[in-house]
Design a protein around this motif. Structure first.
Motif, PDB file in Angstrom:
ATOM      1  N   GLY A  86       0.774  -1.226   0.000  1.00  0.00           N
ATOM      2  CA  GLY A  86       0.000   0.000   0.000  1.00  0.00           C
ATOM      3  C   GLY A  86       0.804   1.274   0.000  1.00  0.00           C
ATOM      4  O   GLY A  86       0.239   2.367  -0.125  1.00  0.00           O
ATOM      5  N   GLN A  87       2.151   1.187   0.112  1.00  0.00           N
ATOM      6  CA  GLN A  87       2.967   2.387   0.298  1.00  0.00           C
ATOM      7  C   GLN A  87       3.642   2.895  -0.971  1.00  0.00           C
ATOM      8  O   GLN A  87       4.243   3.974  -0.949  1.00  0.00           O
ATOM      9  CB  GLN A  87       4.009   2.145   1.394  1.00  0.00           C
ATOM     10  CG  GLN A  87       3.379   1.862   2.751  1.00  0.00           C
ATOM     11  CD  GLN A  87       4.330   2.152   3.887  1.00  0.00           C
ATOM     12  OE1 GLN A  87       4.581   3.289   4.245  1.00  0.00           O
ATOM     13  NE2 GLN A  87       4.891   1.098   4.462  1.00  0.00           N
ATOM     14  N   ASP A  88       3.574   2.126  -2.050  1.00  0.00           N
ATOM     15  CA  ASP A  88       3.998   2.606  -3.366  1.00  0.00           C
ATOM     16  C   ASP A  88       5.382   3.243  -3.363  1.00  0.00           C
ATOM     17  O   ASP A  88       5.627   4.246  -4.036  1.00  0.00           O
ATOM     18  CB  ASP A  88       2.965   3.612  -3.908  1.00  0.00           C
ATOM     19  CG  ASP A  88       3.040   3.781  -5.417  1.00  0.00           C
ATOM     20  OD1 ASP A  88       3.451   2.824  -6.108  1.00  0.00           O
ATOM     21  OD2 ASP A  88       2.668   4.864  -5.909  1.00  0.00           O
ATOM     22  N   TRP A  89       6.323   2.621  -2.654  1.00  0.00           N
ATOM     23  CA  TRP A  89       7.636   3.259  -2.532  1.00  0.00           C
ATOM     24  C   TRP A  89       8.438   3.224  -3.832  1.00  0.00           C
ATOM     25  O   TRP A  89       9.439   3.925  -3.944  1.00  0.00           O
ATOM     26  CB  TRP A  89       8.430   2.634  -1.390  1.00  0.00           C
ATOM     27  CG  TRP A  89       8.605   1.141  -1.432  1.00  0.00           C
ATOM     28  CD1 TRP A  89       7.769   0.218  -0.896  1.00  0.00           C
ATOM     29  CD2 TRP A  89       9.689   0.412  -2.016  1.00  0.00           C
ATOM     30  NE1 TRP A  89       8.253  -1.059  -1.124  1.00  0.00           N
ATOM     31  CE2 TRP A  89       9.428  -0.964  -1.803  1.00  0.00           C
ATOM     32  CE3 TRP A  89      10.856   0.783  -2.695  1.00  0.00           C
ATOM     33  CZ2 TRP A  89      10.283  -1.960  -2.244  1.00  0.00           C
ATOM     34  CZ3 TRP A  89      11.717  -0.206  -3.134  1.00  0.00           C
ATOM     35  CH2 TRP A  89      11.425  -1.561  -2.904  1.00  0.00           C
ATOM     36  N   ARG A  90       7.973   2.460  -4.833  1.00  0.00           N
ATOM     37  CA  ARG A  90       8.572   2.526  -6.165  1.00  0.00           C
ATOM     38  C   ARG A  90       7.725   3.378  -7.124  1.00  0.00           C
ATOM     39  O   ARG A  90       7.990   3.416  -8.322  1.00  0.00           O
ATOM     40  CB  ARG A  90       8.754   1.118  -6.744  1.00  0.00           C
ATOM     41  CG  ARG A  90       9.907   0.339  -6.161  1.00  0.00           C
ATOM     42  CD  ARG A  90      11.230   0.957  -6.545  1.00  0.00           C
ATOM     43  NE  ARG A  90      12.367   0.106  -6.238  1.00  0.00           N
ATOM     44  CZ  ARG A  90      13.634   0.493  -6.336  1.00  0.00           C
ATOM     45  NH1 ARG A  90      13.917   1.719  -6.742  1.00  0.00           N
ATOM     46  NH2 ARG A  90      14.610  -0.337  -6.032  1.00  0.00           N
ATOM     47  N   PHE A  91       6.708   4.032  -6.608  1.00  0.00           N
ATOM     48  CA  PHE A  91       5.862   4.969  -7.359  1.00  0.00           C
ATOM     49  C   PHE A  91       5.150   4.317  -8.548  1.00  0.00           C
ATOM     50  O   PHE A  91       4.891   4.965  -9.564  1.00  0.00           O
ATOM     51  CB  PHE A  91       6.670   6.182  -7.833  1.00  0.00           C
ATOM     52  CG  PHE A  91       7.401   6.877  -6.722  1.00  0.00           C
ATOM     53  CD1 PHE A  91       6.723   7.263  -5.569  1.00  0.00           C
ATOM     54  CD2 PHE A  91       8.765   7.127  -6.813  1.00  0.00           C
ATOM     55  CE1 PHE A  91       7.391   7.896  -4.526  1.00  0.00           C
ATOM     56  CE2 PHE A  91       9.446   7.760  -5.780  1.00  0.00           C
ATOM     57  CZ  PHE A  91       8.761   8.148  -4.632  1.00  0.00           C
ATOM     58  N   ILE A  92       4.821   3.049  -8.406  1.00  0.00           N
ATOM     59  CA  ILE A  92       4.141   2.333  -9.494  1.00  0.00           C
ATOM     60  C   ILE A  92       2.732   2.876  -9.684  1.00  0.00           C
ATOM     61  O   ILE A  92       2.300   3.129 -10.814  1.00  0.00           O
ATOM     62  CB  ILE A  92       4.134   0.818  -9.210  1.00  0.00           C
ATOM     63  CG1 ILE A  92       5.573   0.279  -9.230  1.00  0.00           C
ATOM     64  CG2 ILE A  92       3.270   0.071 -10.230  1.00  0.00           C
ATOM     65  CD1 ILE A  92       5.709  -1.144  -8.689  1.00  0.00           C
ATOM     66  N   MET A  93       2.004   3.046  -8.595  1.00  0.00           N
ATOM     67  CA  MET A  93       0.657   3.610  -8.728  1.00  0.00           C
ATOM     68  C   MET A  93       0.724   5.059  -9.176  1.00  0.00           C
ATOM     69  O   MET A  93      -0.024   5.468 -10.074  1.00  0.00           O
ATOM     70  CB  MET A  93      -0.110   3.515  -7.407  1.00  0.00           C
ATOM     71  CG  MET A  93      -1.548   4.045  -7.515  1.00  0.00           C
ATOM     72  SD  MET A  93      -2.568   3.799  -6.040  1.00  0.00           S
ATOM     73  CE  MET A  93      -2.014   5.199  -5.033  1.00  0.00           C
ATOM     74  N   ARG A  94       1.605   5.819  -8.570  1.00  0.00           N
ATOM     75  CA  ARG A  94       1.700   7.241  -8.925  1.00  0.00           C
ATOM     76  C   ARG A  94       1.941   7.434 -10.406  1.00  0.00           C
ATOM     77  O   ARG A  94       1.295   8.268 -11.052  1.00  0.00           O
ATOM     78  CB  ARG A  94       2.837   7.894  -8.121  1.00  0.00           C
ATOM     79  CG  ARG A  94       2.929   9.392  -8.280  1.00  0.00           C
ATOM     80  CD  ARG A  94       4.269   9.913  -7.808  1.00  0.00           C
ATOM     81  NE  ARG A  94       5.350   9.567  -8.743  1.00  0.00           N
ATOM     82  CZ  ARG A  94       6.636   9.874  -8.564  1.00  0.00           C
ATOM     83  NH1 ARG A  94       7.004  10.491  -7.454  1.00  0.00           N
ATOM     84  NH2 ARG A  94       7.540   9.533  -9.462  1.00  0.00           N
ATOM     85  N   ASP A  95       2.847   6.652 -10.980  1.00  0.00           N
ATOM     86  CA  ASP A  95       3.237   6.861 -12.372  1.00  0.00           C
ATOM     87  C   ASP A  95       2.263   6.240 -13.365  1.00  0.00           C
ATOM     88  O   ASP A  95       2.337   6.538 -14.562  1.00  0.00           O
ATOM     89  CB  ASP A  95       4.647   6.298 -12.605  1.00  0.00           C
ATOM     90  CG  ASP A  95       5.708   7.062 -11.823  1.00  0.00           C
ATOM     91  OD1 ASP A  95       5.403   8.174 -11.355  1.00  0.00           O
ATOM     92  OD2 ASP A  95       6.826   6.536 -11.663  1.00  0.00           O
ATOM     93  N   ASN A  96       1.364   5.387 -12.888  1.00  0.00           N
ATOM     94  CA  ASN A  96       0.399   4.744 -13.786  1.00  0.00           C
ATOM     95  C   ASN A  96      -1.044   5.134 -13.482  1.00  0.00           C
ATOM     96  O   ASN A  96      -1.973   4.603 -14.107  1.00  0.00           O
ATOM     97  CB  ASN A  96       0.533   3.215 -13.691  1.00  0.00           C
ATOM     98  CG  ASN A  96       1.819   2.701 -14.295  1.00  0.00           C
ATOM     99  OD1 ASN A  96       1.927   2.511 -15.510  1.00  0.00           O
ATOM    100  ND2 ASN A  96       2.821   2.480 -13.443  1.00  0.00           N
ATOM    101  N   ALA A  97      -1.222   6.065 -12.561  1.00  0.00           N
ATOM    102  CA  ALA A  97      -2.573   6.403 -12.119  1.00  0.00           C
ATOM    103  C   ALA A  97      -3.428   6.962 -13.253  1.00  0.00           C
ATOM    104  O   ALA A  97      -4.613   6.619 -13.373  1.00  0.00           O
ATOM    105  CB  ALA A  97      -2.507   7.402 -10.965  1.00  0.00           C
ATOM    106  N   GLN A  98      -2.852   7.804 -14.087  1.00  0.00           N
ATOM    107  CA  GLN A  98      -3.648   8.411 -15.155  1.00  0.00           C
ATOM    108  C   GLN A  98      -4.184   7.360 -16.119  1.00  0.00           C
ATOM    109  O   GLN A  98      -5.358   7.396 -16.510  1.00  0.00           O
ATOM    110  CB  GLN A  98      -2.813   9.440 -15.920  1.00  0.00           C
ATOM    111  CG  GLN A  98      -3.623  10.267 -16.916  1.00  0.00           C
ATOM    112  CD  GLN A  98      -4.583  11.219 -16.233  1.00  0.00           C
ATOM    113  OE1 GLN A  98      -4.172  12.147 -15.555  1.00  0.00           O
ATOM    114  NE2 GLN A  98      -5.890  11.001 -16.409  1.00  0.00           N
ATOM    115  N   SER A  99      -3.332   6.402 -16.488  1.00  0.00           N
ATOM    116  CA  SER A  99      -3.779   5.381 -17.431  1.00  0.00           C
ATOM    117  C   SER A  99      -4.848   4.484 -16.800  1.00  0.00           C
ATOM    118  O   SER A  99      -5.793   4.058 -17.474  1.00  0.00           O
ATOM    119  CB  SER A  99      -2.600   4.534 -17.918  1.00  0.00           C
ATOM    120  OG  SER A  99      -2.057   3.740 -16.874  1.00  0.00           O
TER     121      SER A  99
END
Length: 466
Positions: A200-213
């Motif tokens: 849940g902490q997204d420390w590799r920013f996977i959700m952040r960088d793919n959120a728009q798609s």
């Protein structure tokens, strides 16, 4: 020639029919979206008003008999409860009838229900964890309990759906898009909440960088992203950068879990709560009660007793930018339009950017002063909770002190949002840094836990301004 006229007439008739049909289509009202929606990066309730979550998680899957917790959570000011459910893969399955009862309890207590499947937790590291696709199958199996509840229920597809295995977590976007697609194809019109990978902490920013798609893949454009903030988010810079990027992109983000401490580090809960309040971001703390495995300190109340708040419970419910101070009930329950910032009669979330060092020597149009009211908000054998509200007079003040004398031997044991000193039965409470400066007519509040024997009458309070 006759044939040509017939052709022209037919063509003209077809054109008229097409125009009339087009007019009918244009004039037909647009179908209102069901329940919660997302617009401009904000979550709107079914009345089209912004809704900012202020709530806690309740471990219903493991403590199904604790149904009184819904009323207790509401009594402390929450507008949202995130309910732990199980698909049956790791814990006892919560049936459709059980989930229907949970929703009924949320509605009875005027809470918004965020329902989550917990069996997905740590997939890729936890051998018993299920996939998001399997979680969707569970949602479809209990769809009868959810259909028609779009005004009151948000579906959190799966809790922390990937662990720290980077090769597995890299598939978060694909798995999440597919899960959303299956839910929409099955007829779910609810707002969908998706948790970040890596516990849940997204420390590799996977959700952040793919959120728009992922957001764009939802045909309803009705997806909210949830970040869990524990040890990874132990500085203000990390918190504001992560949340700020979603706000800048107009993507809806909530802090779906956080605590005041954790085994992987010490999260900065003060910044989480203040930044969320300043920017209209929802937050849901973990968790009401019943924690084990070494994180019992995350319990907000002891043994599910709302009268026994822990220090974490005091902080999240009664502290600065806490639930009691900032929560606004969803307008589907008849509450007012929730503002994105507290109204002037509530304490400021942070001090002014350039607070005056001294008050004006001659306050225009008013007299510097303050008043205070004392209220007992909860009482049990030997103990009680009280709230004191301070209101500035007709001119701004830069500080305040509230005093009273207990008549029945009561004692203050723990306080928040004020510096409290006692001398025998006399009590003095002075503002802290964030709530001393009040505009004319503005209010703030502080509270405390106390003890009593025999009787517990409310004292007369006085207020002095500076």
């Amino acid at each position: 020639m006759k044939k040509r006229v017939s052709v022209v007439a037919a063509a003209l008739f077809a054109l008229i029919v097409a125009v009339v049909a087009a007019l009918v289509v244009v004039s037909a009202p647009a179908r209102a979206a069901a329940g919660f929606t997302v617009s401009g990066g904000r979550l709107l309730d079914a009345n089209g008003n912004q809704f900012i979550m202020r709530g806690v998680s309740h471990p219903h899957a493991w403590y199904a008999s604790q149904t009184g917790s819904f009323a207790n959570i509401k009594s402390l000011g929450a507008n949202t409860v995130r309910v732990v459910l199980s698909s049956g893969a790791r814990w006892t399955q919560n049936s459709a009838s059980d989930v229907a009862n949970v929703i009924s309890l949320c509605k009875q207590n005027r809470l918004i229900c965020v329902l989550e499947v917990h069996d997905t937790t740590g997939y890729g590291e936890e051998s018993a964890a299920i996939t998001l696709d399997q979680a969707v199958s569970y949602w479809i199996s209990i769809q009868s309990a959810l259909t028609g509840q779009e005004n009151y229920v948000i579906l959190n597809i799966g809790n922390e759906p990937f662990g720290n295995n980077e090769s597995v977590s890299a598939n978060w976007a694909t798995h999440t898009r597919n899960a959303i697609s299956r839910l929409r194809s099955a007829g779910f019109d609810h707002t969908i909440m998706v948790d970040a990978p890596m516990w849940g902490q997204d420390w590799r920013f996977i959700m952040r960088d793919n959120a728009q798609s992922v957001f764009n893949s939802d045909p309803d454009r009705n997806t909210v992203f949830s970040i869990h903030m524990y040890g990874v988010f132990d500085t203000a810079a990390e918190i504001t950068d992560y949340l700020g990027r979603f706000r800048s992109a107009n993507l809806p983000i909530v802090v779906g879990e956080f605590g005041h401490n954790h085994s992987d580090g010490n999260p900065d809960e003060d910044t989480i709560m203040s930044y969320a309040q300043q920017n209209g971001i929802g937050y849901i703390g973990w968790s009401w009660s019943g924690n084990g495995g070494g994180v019992e300190y995350l319990d907000m109340v002891t043994n599910f007793n709302a009268g026994q708040l822990t220090s974490w419970g005091q902080r999240i419910f009664n502290g600065a930018n806490g639930i009691r101070q900032t929560a606004r009930e969803a307008t589907v329950y008849g509450g007012g339009n929730p503002p994105t910032t507290p109204p002037t009669t509530r304490p400021p979330t942070t001090p002014p950017t350039n607070p005056p060092t001294t008050p004006p020597t001659s306050p225009p149009g008013g007299t510097r002063g303050c008043s205070a009211t004392y209220a007992i908000t909860g009482q049990w054998q030997g103990g009680f909770q009280a709230d004191v509200r301070v209101t500035a007079g007709s001119a701004a003040i830069s500080g305040w002190t509230v005093s009273w004398t207990f008549a029945n031997g009561q004692r203050v044991n723990q306080s928040w949002n004020a510096t409290v000193t006692t001398s025998g039965s006399s009590v003095s409470a002075r503002n802290v840094s964030h709530n001393g400066s009040l505009g004319a007519g503005a209010s703030t509040a502080f509270g405390f836990l106390g003890s009593w024997t025999g009787s517990n009458s409310a004292p007369t309070v006085s207020c002095a301004a500076s």
